[in-house]
Structure formats: structure tokens, C-alpha cells
Design an enzyme around this catalytic site. Structure first.
Site, PDB file in Angstrom:
ATOM      1  N   ALA A 112      -4.087   7.479  -4.430  1.00  0.00           N
ATOM      2  CA  ALA A 112      -3.018   6.927  -4.613  1.00  0.00           C
ATOM      3  C   ALA A 112      -2.945   5.463  -4.993  1.00  0.00           C
ATOM      4  CB  ALA A 112      -2.014   7.201  -3.552  1.00  0.00           C
ATOM      5  N   SER A 118       0.612  -1.371   0.134  1.00  0.00           N
ATOM      6  CA  SER A 118      -0.096  -0.148  -0.023  1.00  0.00           C
ATOM      7  C   SER A 118       0.872   1.236  -0.021  1.00  0.00           C
ATOM      8  CB  SER A 118      -0.934   0.022   1.136  1.00  0.00           C
ATOM      9  OG  SER A 118      -1.998   0.926   1.167  1.00  0.00           O
ATOM     10  N   ASN A 119       0.429   2.510   0.409  1.00  0.00           N
ATOM     11  CA  ASN A 119       1.154   3.746   0.140  1.00  0.00           C
ATOM     12  C   ASN A 119       0.626   4.538   1.639  1.00  0.00           C
ATOM     13  OD1 ASN A 119      -1.194   5.560  -0.430  1.00  0.00           O
ATOM     14  ND2 ASN A 119      -0.875   4.130  -2.175  1.00  0.00           N
ATOM     15  N   HIS A 120       0.988   5.729   1.635  1.00  0.00           N
ATOM     16  CA  HIS A 120       0.745   6.438   2.842  1.00  0.00           C
ATOM     17  C   HIS A 120      -0.328   7.293   2.685  1.00  0.00           C
ATOM     18  CE1 HIS A 120       4.282   5.367   4.860  1.00  0.00           C
ATOM     19  NE2 HIS A 120       5.118   5.496   3.778  1.00  0.00           N
TER      20      HIS A 120
END
Ligand code: PMT
Length: 402
Positions: free
Chosen positions: A277, A209-211
Site C-alpha cells: 500500500a 502512512s496507512n494501515h
């Protein structure tokens, strides 16, 4: 006369910044607003009712009844009269009362009975403004649907310097004008927003995943909804939800789910904003069982995810607007402009990881906007709700007729 015919109920509380309410009153009246004023008891220590009555050319209330004349001031009537209840400055004390339903004076009683939108502009000292209880109270008011005009940064009466100054009256006036002018500008329009991160499963307990926090997407969703749009928010797991109750949320986890939810409704939309995102790659095989720790290393084979914005960009009609985001760490402008073209966006919003306070997680953002017709615009570092307003302003300036 941008406020002609608008009824503004101005609340003034005890703060050194109360003197600015005189300037604010004059500005509101100059723009044609009808102004009535309610002062808290401690506001009387900072500015006189006579000053405000003279400038507002209207009544100034500060008690439930006048002991001399015996006249009763009906807080319910005041709350019903107003098109907007603006409290500037609001002290930490009154803020705490609003947040907790405490109703011990005319101002707080009117707050509880007001049916119109409420806008508050806090003013307090540096550490008070940063205190978790003040932050929690402001968050509560935001959750109630009130509009917060964040304090400005600069010199404070205490001699300290930082955030806490009452927003300048001219800036408050701009918010009031834009509140009335934008109210229903997107009425009847449908807006799709993708927001937050996607999660691509590796096994039942791990994912890629991402932030992304979803703050930018939710700020956009709320701002569009404030302006009358019917908002459809395709929201990644764990992302911040918007405040507006009218927003339809489609919870998703993976890029594939985000694509399915978005493509199902894309053809009905007037505007699509791709703020999510999205993971560009996902594991080729998702293990049904937790992968065991074996050996010194491991390799996960990844395959490309569908590009939602690119795929839907190919289906875009001449009557739809597509807005993209780009988050870059180098050659920012070049990459943003290539994505603008490749993904058939009308406008792209670039945020750079190089700018402090911008991008993932922050409550603030700093963006550059590029349009398909070659225009560009650069913002300062601002709260994400103000960035959302700027983006929407640029969307309104696009030549596409929706
Ligand atoms: O959520 P916050 O913490 O508030 O942070 C906000 C943000 C930084 C996530 C947001 O403002 C932002 O920049 N979102 C896009 C980040 C990104 O993934 O950019 P990109 O350059 O990889 O993608 C370009 C565009 O294509 C984006 O509009 C993206 O949504 C879209 N895309 C990308 C890949 C993919 N598979 N599908 C897509 O739709």
C-alpha cells in the site's frame, strides 16, 4: 493415484475427532500413499489401533517398545522414513508439547527427530482454540516451518458452535495432494513482491502512512517460497516478515526507496506482485526539525509519489508477469479494472473495505481477481495464506509463459 509412492506418517492424538483419522487413512491409501501411524496413548481411548492398521494396511505404533515381544520402535527411523508427518487431529496437549520440545511419548519423540515437512490439523473446543496459549503454540509451530491446517467452523462435540472442528478429511487430503504437487513448481523462478505500508516523512517525528500490516504480502512470499521460488520481498517499515528463511528482504521506508529497491532487480524477475500500500503523495518539503505547534491550523503541501507498478509496468517484458492489488471503498470493480489496464497488470486482486474481515490488518481476506484476458474469480473469506494460494493458482493459469 495422486500420492503414489509418497510416504505419509499419520499422527493421531486424543480427541473426539480421532474417528476422522480412519476416514483420512482410507483416503490417503486410496490415493496411493504408503501410510504408517503413530497414536498417542490417549488416542487409544477414542479409536483402536486395529481399525487404523486395517485401513492403512501398515503398522500402527503407540509405544517405544512392545512389552510382549520386546520389539523397539525407533522414532528416528520413523522420522526419516516419512515424506510428510501429518498429525490429524492434534490436541491442545500434544500441540503444547511440540511447541515446547517436550518428548514423553513416541509421537512427540518422532516430531523432534522428523526431517520431513510437518503438517498439523488441530481439533479442540471453541474457547480452547481461542486461548492465547494455544494461539501462541500454533504460532510457534508456524515459526518452526510447520504447516498449520486451521480448524474449521461448525458444531463442536461440546454442543458449542464455532471454530475448532478438525478440518474435514477430504479437505486435509486436498492439502496433502497440493503439498506434494506444488513442492517445486516455481523452482528457478524469481519473484518480486512489494509489501506493507510506505512512510512519507513530514519531519523527524511524523509521517504519512496507512494501515497495511504486510500480512498479505508475507503470505504470498511464503507460499511462493514453499513452491520453490526465489523470493525478493521489498518490505515497508513495521510490516510483518515472512516465515521462510530463504526469502531475501529489502527493508524500505518511503515510496521512493520502495521504487529504487524494486527497479534495481525488476529486470531479473519472472513474476512481480505489487501488494504494498504505497502512499500516493508525500510532503513536498521534509522539515529538518520537529514542526512546532503554532496557530490553529497548518497546511502541508503534498507532491505525487512515483507509481512503482505503473513505472515498472512500462518496462515489463513479454516473459514477465505483473500482478497488482486494488483496495477500494466504492465502484470497486470499475477502479480495479481500470488499474489492471493502466498499470499493465496481467492480473489484479481486488479487496474491498466493505467486506468484513478483508483488507488491511486482518488475518483473513476476501478477494475478486480479474485477469487481462477478461476472466474473473471470487473467493470466500479465507485466511491470507489460503488467499495467497488462490492468487498463485490464478497466476499459473495465465497464458504468459515465464
Ligand atoms: O498488508 P495487509 O494489512 O495484509 O493488507 C493487504 C492490502 C490491503 C494492503 C493489500 O492486499 C492491497 O490491497 N494492497 C494494495 C493497496 C493499494 O495501495 O492499492 P492501490 O489501489 O492504491 O494501488 C494499486 C496498485 O498499484 C497496487 O498494486 C499498489 O501496490 C500499486 N501502487 C500504487 C501506488 C504507487 N505509488 N505505487 C504502486 O506500485
Amino acid at each position: 493415484m495422486l500420492l503414489k509412492g509418497k510416504k505419509v506418517l499419520l499422527g493421531v492424538t486424543g480427541s473426539i475427532a480421532a474417528y476422522k483419522s480412519a476416514i483420512l487413512t482410507r483416503l490417503l491409501v486410496k490415493e496411493g500413499a504408503e501410510v504408517q501411524i503413530i497414536m498417542s496413548t490417549s488416542a487409544l481411548d477414542f479409536i483402536t489401533p486395529l481399525t487404523l492398521a486395517t485401513l492403512s494396511k501398515g503398522p500402527v505404533h503407540h509405544q517405544f517398545h512392545d512389552p510382549k515381544s520386546g520389539v523397539w520402535t525407533n522414532h528416528v527411523d520413523l522420522g526419516l522414513w516419512a515424506d510428510l508427518f501429518l498429525i490429524a487431529p492434534i490436541s491442545a496437549n500434544t500441540l503444547g508439547k511440540f511447541a515446547n520440545g517436550i518428548c514423553d511419548n513416541l509421537l512427540t519423540a518422532t516430531y523432534l527427530s522428523a526431517r520431513c515437512p510437518v503438517m498439523v490439523a488441530p481439533a479442540m473446543d471453541l474457547d480452547m482454540y481461542q486461548h492465547p496459549s494455544v494461539k501462541a503454540n500454533l504460532k510457534k509451530l508456524k515459526d518452526f516451518g510447520n504447516i498449520i491446517l486451521e480448524a474449521e467452523t461448525g458444531e463442536l462435540a461440546s454442543g458449542l458452535s464455532g471454530q475448532g472442528r478438525l478440518m474435514e478429511p477430504e479437505h486435509i487430503l486436498e492439502y496433502v495432494i497440493s503439498h506434494f504437487s506444488k513442492s517445486q513448481e516455481f523452482k528457478g523462478k524469481k519473484v518480486l513482491i512489494t509489501s506493507g505500508p510506505t512512510q512519507e516523512a513530514i519531519d523527524p517525528v511524523r509521517f504519512i502512512s496507512n494501515h497495511s500490516s504486510g500480512k498479505m504480502g508475507s503470505a504470498l512470499a511464503d507460499t511462493f517460497a514453499d513452491q520453490g521460488a526465489q523470493v525478493h520481498l521489498v518490505l515497508g517499515k513495521g510490516a510483518i516478515k515472512p516465515d521462510h528463511a530463504s526469502i531475501k528482504i529489502y527493508p524500505v521506508t518511503s515510496a521512493e526507496e520502495m521504487y529504487q529497491a524494486s527497479s534495481n532487480i525488476h529486470h531479473q524477475m519472472d513474476i512481480c506482485v505489487f501488494a504494498a500500500a504505497v502512499a500516493d503523495y508525500a510532503p513536498k518539503n521534509v522539515s529538518a526539525e520537529k514542526i512546532k505547534k503554532e496557530g490553529d491550523g497548518m497546511t502541508i503541501e503534498l507532491v505525487k509519489n512515483i507509481d512503482i507498478a505503473y513505472t515498472l509496468g512500462k518496462l515489463k517484458s513479454p516473459f514477465q508477469i505483473h500482478v497488482g492489488f486494488a483496495l477500494e471503498t466504492e465502484n470497486e470493480e470499475f477502479y480495479a479494472k481500470s488499474k489492471l489496464e493502466k498499470k499493465n497488470f496481467d492480473l489484479i486482486v481486488l479487496n474491498s473495505m466493505r467486506d468484513a474481515g478483508a483488507g488491511f490488518q486482518h488475518d483473513t481476506n476476501k478477494v475478486r481477481i480479474f485477469t487481462e484476458e477478461g476472466k474473473s474469480f471470487e473467493s470466500e473469506l479465507l485466511p491470507k495464506n489460503q488467499i495467497a494460494e488462490l492468487i498463485i493458482k490464478e497466476i499459473k493459469n495465465l497464458p504468459v509463459k515465464i
